[in-house]
Design an enzyme around this catalytic site. Sequence first.
Site, PDB file in Angstrom:
ATOM      1  N   ARG A 150       0.856  -1.173   0.000  1.00  0.00           N
ATOM      2  CA  ARG A 150       0.000   0.000   0.000  1.00  0.00           C
ATOM      3  C   ARG A 150       0.901   1.234   0.000  1.00  0.00           C
ATOM      4  O   ARG A 150       2.069   1.169   0.388  1.00  0.00           O
ATOM      5  CB  ARG A 150      -0.912   0.007   1.228  1.00  0.00           C
ATOM      6  CG  ARG A 150      -1.865  -1.182   1.296  1.00  0.00           C
ATOM      7  CD  ARG A 150      -2.693  -1.130   2.573  1.00  0.00           C
ATOM      8  NE  ARG A 150      -3.651  -2.245   2.634  1.00  0.00           N
ATOM      9  CZ  ARG A 150      -3.407  -3.424   3.178  1.00  0.00           C
ATOM     10  NH1 ARG A 150      -2.228  -3.665   3.737  1.00  0.00           N
ATOM     11  NH2 ARG A 150      -4.339  -4.378   3.189  1.00  0.00           N
ATOM     12  N   LYS A 175      -2.276  -2.507   7.596  1.00  0.00           N
ATOM     13  CA  LYS A 175      -3.708  -2.351   7.824  1.00  0.00           C
ATOM     14  C   LYS A 175      -4.183  -3.386   8.844  1.00  0.00           C
ATOM     15  O   LYS A 175      -3.847  -4.561   8.761  1.00  0.00           O
ATOM     16  CB  LYS A 175      -4.465  -2.535   6.505  1.00  0.00           C
ATOM     17  CG  LYS A 175      -5.940  -2.163   6.584  1.00  0.00           C
ATOM     18  CD  LYS A 175      -6.577  -2.196   5.222  1.00  0.00           C
ATOM     19  CE  LYS A 175      -8.030  -1.780   5.280  1.00  0.00           C
ATOM     20  NZ  LYS A 175      -8.675  -1.783   3.941  1.00  0.00           N
ATOM     21  N   HIS A 281      -2.534   2.793  -5.791  1.00  0.00           N
ATOM     22  CA  HIS A 281      -3.067   1.511  -5.330  1.00  0.00           C
ATOM     23  C   HIS A 281      -3.248   0.523  -6.482  1.00  0.00           C
ATOM     24  O   HIS A 281      -3.304  -0.694  -6.250  1.00  0.00           O
ATOM     25  CB  HIS A 281      -4.401   1.718  -4.616  1.00  0.00           C
ATOM     26  CG  HIS A 281      -4.712   0.657  -3.603  1.00  0.00           C
ATOM     27  ND1 HIS A 281      -3.968   0.477  -2.458  1.00  0.00           N
ATOM     28  CD2 HIS A 281      -5.677  -0.292  -3.570  1.00  0.00           C
ATOM     29  CE1 HIS A 281      -4.465  -0.518  -1.760  1.00  0.00           C
ATOM     30  NE2 HIS A 281      -5.493  -1.015  -2.411  1.00  0.00           N
ATOM     31  N   ARG A 284      -0.688  -2.219  -6.597  1.00  0.00           N
ATOM     32  CA  ARG A 284      -0.932  -3.340  -5.681  1.00  0.00           C
ATOM     33  C   ARG A 284      -1.944  -4.311  -6.274  1.00  0.00           C
ATOM     34  O   ARG A 284      -1.761  -5.533  -6.207  1.00  0.00           O
ATOM     35  CB  ARG A 284      -1.416  -2.781  -4.344  1.00  0.00           C
ATOM     36  CG  ARG A 284      -1.795  -3.823  -3.299  1.00  0.00           C
ATOM     37  CD  ARG A 284      -2.091  -3.127  -1.981  1.00  0.00           C
ATOM     38  NE  ARG A 284      -2.924  -3.935  -1.098  1.00  0.00           N
ATOM     39  CZ  ARG A 284      -2.450  -4.823  -0.222  1.00  0.00           C
ATOM     40  NH1 ARG A 284      -1.149  -5.048  -0.151  1.00  0.00           N
ATOM     41  NH2 ARG A 284      -3.275  -5.500   0.561  1.00  0.00           N
ATOM     42  N   HIS A 307      -4.184  -9.781   3.586  1.00  0.00           N
ATOM     43  CA  HIS A 307      -5.639  -9.805   3.698  1.00  0.00           C
ATOM     44  C   HIS A 307      -6.061 -10.695   4.862  1.00  0.00           C
ATOM     45  O   HIS A 307      -5.554 -11.810   5.015  1.00  0.00           O
ATOM     46  CB  HIS A 307      -6.272 -10.334   2.410  1.00  0.00           C
ATOM     47  CG  HIS A 307      -6.165  -9.375   1.265  1.00  0.00           C
ATOM     48  ND1 HIS A 307      -6.217  -9.770  -0.059  1.00  0.00           N
ATOM     49  CD2 HIS A 307      -6.015  -8.021   1.234  1.00  0.00           C
ATOM     50  CE1 HIS A 307      -6.103  -8.712  -0.833  1.00  0.00           C
ATOM     51  NE2 HIS A 307      -5.966  -7.642  -0.071  1.00  0.00           N
ATOM     52  N   TYR A 316      -9.350 -10.894  -7.227  1.00  0.00           N
ATOM     53  CA  TYR A 316      -8.368 -10.780  -8.302  1.00  0.00           C
ATOM     54  C   TYR A 316      -8.441 -11.930  -9.303  1.00  0.00           C
ATOM     55  O   TYR A 316      -7.706 -11.943 -10.289  1.00  0.00           O
ATOM     56  CB  TYR A 316      -6.954 -10.685  -7.717  1.00  0.00           C
ATOM     57  CG  TYR A 316      -6.772  -9.464  -6.849  1.00  0.00           C
ATOM     58  CD1 TYR A 316      -6.775  -8.188  -7.405  1.00  0.00           C
ATOM     59  CD2 TYR A 316      -6.639  -9.576  -5.469  1.00  0.00           C
ATOM     60  CE1 TYR A 316      -6.632  -7.063  -6.617  1.00  0.00           C
ATOM     61  CE2 TYR A 316      -6.499  -8.452  -4.667  1.00  0.00           C
ATOM     62  CZ  TYR A 316      -6.494  -7.201  -5.245  1.00  0.00           C
ATOM     63  OH  TYR A 316      -6.363  -6.096  -4.459  1.00  0.00           O
TER      64      TYR A 316
END
Length: 334
Positions: A150, A175, A281, A284, A307, A316
């Site tokens: 990120r 995150k 972003h 990524r 994640h 994705y």
Amino acid sequence: MTDAGKASAPADNGARSPKLLDQMRESLRAKHYRSRTEETYCQWVRRYILFHQKRHPADMGEVEINTFLTHLAVKDKVSASTQNQALSAILYLYRHVIGRDVGDLGEVIRARKPKRLPVVMTREEVKAVLDHLNGDKWLMASLLYGSGLRLMECLRLRVQDLDFAGRELLVRDGKGGKDRRTMLPQSLIPALQEHLIHVKKIHDKDLNEGWGRVPLPSALDRKYPKAPWDWRWQWVFPQENRWKNLKTAEEGRHHVHETILQKAVRAAVAKADLTKRISCHTFRHSFATHLLEGGYDIRTIQELMGHRDVSTTMIYTHVLNKGGKGVSSPLDGL
């Protein structure tokens, strides 16, 4: 009363502090929330108080929260993520500052969450954008794509987070407050090592001039008083100029501001004559998609991306070389 952060409490009870937002900031900092989260949460609490005519939140509850959230969705037409952010801020206020659990909110009108697929560049488009970047901007954008970082994860890298021998990169406090390790592209190692030689000269110059101190996470400077000046803790991408505190005359050097790279990427996209809505972003998103195209399993990519849920990574799978849902068109078989 003009400040929502000083919403008045009833006169017969001196237990409630008139500086509600100050209490909230102290609580957020004690729990090591990011400064951006702190500011965002306080803004939502301020809006909540002003919406209800500056009533003290302790005198309100589920009905008022419901009314405010519904107003955001119906009148302000905010996105689902924005409404959830407002709810998180208000729940934090009641649970951790006021000390009261919020019960059933009833029939809150929820903002509609659109199902949007991420914008992804092809490998050729990634190369085209990178070709129009140079210096540390090229290096930062290359890390976004090559390591799946990120934007702020890249800018907050410390010197000791780069493991050249192991070809790994440590993301600290990503995150969700999680650390993770991801790959460090072999092709970037020479450029990064050369870049750090330049950064070391800047740091040495700052030290010789009596500065060279950087902020440390989780108040580590109390445990290790000399660490803020240590080379290992310095930013990989420091600001060009030192900041100055006019009151104390103190000087320091923060990491590069995010707008620097954002503007550079926008300019590079324009020069590459691409029509996709590409941001920092997007690198990524492209990292994850291209790994899937390369045959890597979804669990590995989930770990590299950081994640929490594999369903986030599954998005994705929409572009695996064959268009929608990985299905080849029957026209291509004619």
